[in-house]
Design an enzyme around this catalytic site. Structure first.
Site, short mmCIF file in Angstrom:
data_model
loop_
_atom_site.label_atom_id
_atom_site.label_comp_id
_atom_site.label_asym_id
_atom_site.label_seq_id
_atom_site.Cartn_x
_atom_site.Cartn_y
_atom_site.Cartn_z
N LYS A 1 11.94 -14.98 1.39
CA LYS A 1 11.15 -13.74 1.19
C LYS A 1 11.62 -13.02 -0.07
O LYS A 1 12.02 -13.67 -1.03
CB LYS A 1 11.24 -12.86 2.44
N HIS B 1 1.13 -16.98 4.40
CA HIS B 1 2.16 -16.42 5.30
C HIS B 1 1.63 -15.11 5.88
O HIS B 1 0.92 -14.36 5.21
CB HIS B 1 3.46 -16.20 4.52
N GLU C 1 3.21 -19.91 13.22
CA GLU C 1 4.11 -18.77 13.25
C GLU C 1 3.45 -17.61 14.00
O GLU C 1 2.66 -16.84 13.41
CB GLU C 1 4.43 -18.30 11.83
N GLY D 1 10.61 -12.24 12.44
CA GLY D 1 11.55 -11.17 12.10
C GLY D 1 11.82 -10.19 13.23
O GLY D 1 12.39 -9.13 13.01
N SER E 1 11.62 -16.28 14.35
CA SER E 1 12.95 -16.03 14.92
C SER E 1 13.64 -17.30 15.41
O SER E 1 14.36 -17.28 16.41
CB SER E 1 12.88 -14.98 16.03
C1 PEP Z 1 9.14 -16.36 8.38
O1 PEP Z 1 9.31 -15.50 7.54
O2 PEP Z 1 8.31 -17.24 8.19
C2 PEP Z 1 9.95 -16.31 9.61
C3 PEP Z 1 9.71 -17.18 10.55
O3 PEP Z 1 10.91 -15.33 9.67
P1 PEP Z 1 12.04 -15.18 10.83
O4 PEP Z 1 12.68 -16.53 11.02
O5 PEP Z 1 12.98 -14.16 10.31
O6 PEP Z 1 11.33 -14.74 12.07
#
Ligand code: PEP
Length: 257
Positions: free
Chosen positions: A12, A101, A173, A179, A219
């Site tokens: 990020k 994303h 996702e 996050g 996560s």
């Molecule tokens: C992401 O940014 O694609 C992500 C999965 O973040 P995190 O692992 O922090 O949840």
């Protein structure tokens, strides 16, 4: 069908040039201490640094480690201030572009249509593309998860050929898990991945669906990775927070072996 697992880190807007150089070296040191971590280039590793840090990370690429860009514009060049094109990324030596994303969709108004344009531009330039899809908490509560996944996948992969699918990875996702420290259960994640694979079979064919890697993101960490990665349709992870911690990222890589 055995698919080589792919563990990708999305840094990020973290890690400036010098921090990024230190992070990638620390990660490689963690992995080198375990020679079996990556044998015959499997599992594959991929990191998405911010644009300005790519110069520090790219010289460390090779073997099983690839580097990608967090976004790409669909035009090859032109009056698009602040954007970067796919041929520019290819010329730099990057392997992947991350597409759609949820943070791009949420904060920058990216749509399924623009995700598709970006993805096709990346493929046209010879890059590989990772298409992110996933439902919000509200959509999940309304029972719309599969509906949202289908819409995002159909749009995102519109006009992509079966041949080009060999250069596409899908990342599931769930937005509510990114996050937040909340992770989809192994069973829920597996169900979503199996659904995505069945859609890929409809859109292309069974062979393409079986060969396409579908990553889980949200996560994922050193503690939950093994359980998630053991699911038959989970072919790797897209990792945000834990990818900034070399020991944690290396643990996830080990869990993918
Ligand atoms: C992401 O940014 O694609 C992500 C999965 O973040 P995190 O692992 O922090 O949840």
């Amino acid at each position: 069908m055995s698919r080589c697992k792919l563990i990708a880190g999305n840094w990020k807007m973290n890690q400036g040039l010098s921090q990024a150089g230190a992070l990638i070296k620390a990660l490689k040191a963690e992995l080198d201490s375990d020679k079996t971590c990556c044998s015959a280039n499997c599992p594959e590793l991929l990191v998405f640094p911010p644009f300005t840090s790519i110069a520090a990370v790219l010289p460390e690429a090779g073997g099983c480690l690839q580097v990608g860009a967090q976004n790409v514009h669909w035009a090859e060049s032109g009056a698009y201030t602040g954007e970067v094109s796919a041929p520019m990324l290819k010329e730099l030596g990057l392997s992947y572009a991350l597409i759609g994303h949820s943070e791009r969709r949420q904060y920058f108004g990216e749509s399924d249509e623009s995700a598709n344009l970006r993805l096709r531009a990346a493929l046209k330039a010879g890059l590989k593309a990772m298409l992110c899809i996933g439902e919000t908490e509200e959509e999940r509560q309304l029972g719309l998860t599969n509906c949202v996944l289908e819409r995002q996948l159909r749009w995102g992969l519109s006009q992509v050929s079966a041949a080009d699918m060999s250069r596409v990875v899908v990342a599931y996702e769930p937005v509510w898990a990114i996050g937040t420290g909340k992770t989809a259960s192994e069973a829920d994640a597996q169900a979503a991945h199996a659904f995505i694979r069945s859609l890929l079979a409809q859109l292309f064919c069974t062979d393409t669906a079986e060969k396409t890697r579908i990553l889980y993101g949200g996560s994922m960490n050193a503690a939950n990775a093994a359980g998630l990665l053991a699911q038959p349709d989970i072919d790797g992870g897209l990792i945000g927070g834990a990818s900034l911690k070399p020991a944690d990222f290396a643990s996830i890589v080990r869990a993918a072996k």
